[in-house]
Enzyme design. Sequence first.
Site, PDB file in Angstrom:
ATOM      1  N   ARG A   1       0.778  -1.266  -0.084  1.00  0.00           N
ATOM      2  CA  ARG A   1       0.212  -0.027   0.159  1.00  0.00           C
ATOM      3  C   ARG A   1       1.014   1.281   0.122  1.00  0.00           C
ATOM      4  NH1 ARG A   1      -3.225  -0.135   4.984  1.00  0.00           N
ATOM      5  NH2 ARG A   1      -1.451  -1.241   5.719  1.00  0.00           N
TER       6      ARG A   1
ATOM      7  N   ASN B   1      -6.471  -2.373   2.421  1.00  0.00           N
ATOM      8  CA  ASN B   1      -6.511  -3.991   2.592  1.00  0.00           C
ATOM      9  C   ASN B   1      -7.806  -4.357   2.745  1.00  0.00           C
ATOM     10  OD1 ASN B   1      -3.768  -4.361   2.721  1.00  0.00           O
ATOM     11  ND2 ASN B   1      -3.416  -4.328   4.804  1.00  0.00           N
TER      12      ASN B   1
END
Length: 94
Positions: free
Chosen positions: A24, A42
Amino acid sequence: MKNENEHARVVARVKGRVQGVGFRWFVQRIAGELGLSGSATNLPDGSVEVVAEGPRQTCDKLIETLRSRRTPGHVSQVAVSWNAPTGMRGFRTR
């Protein structure tokens, strides 16, 4: 054919080993370099949802990067859908 500079919103579901490997934050850095707004989140199934808004051509560059070997972890699949932009600002990870 759409104008490549027209603003768009891309939603990519990235599957593979993409959680717990800095994925990320990698996406956030690349999106920042490209000048895109959006998020990387997520998901409970172990995938990551990437949402980005900006010029269509620039969003395409982000998707190319997600499919490349440059990403942390291992990407096995990137499923992409395109939508109208909603005016997102900044890029965040969740």
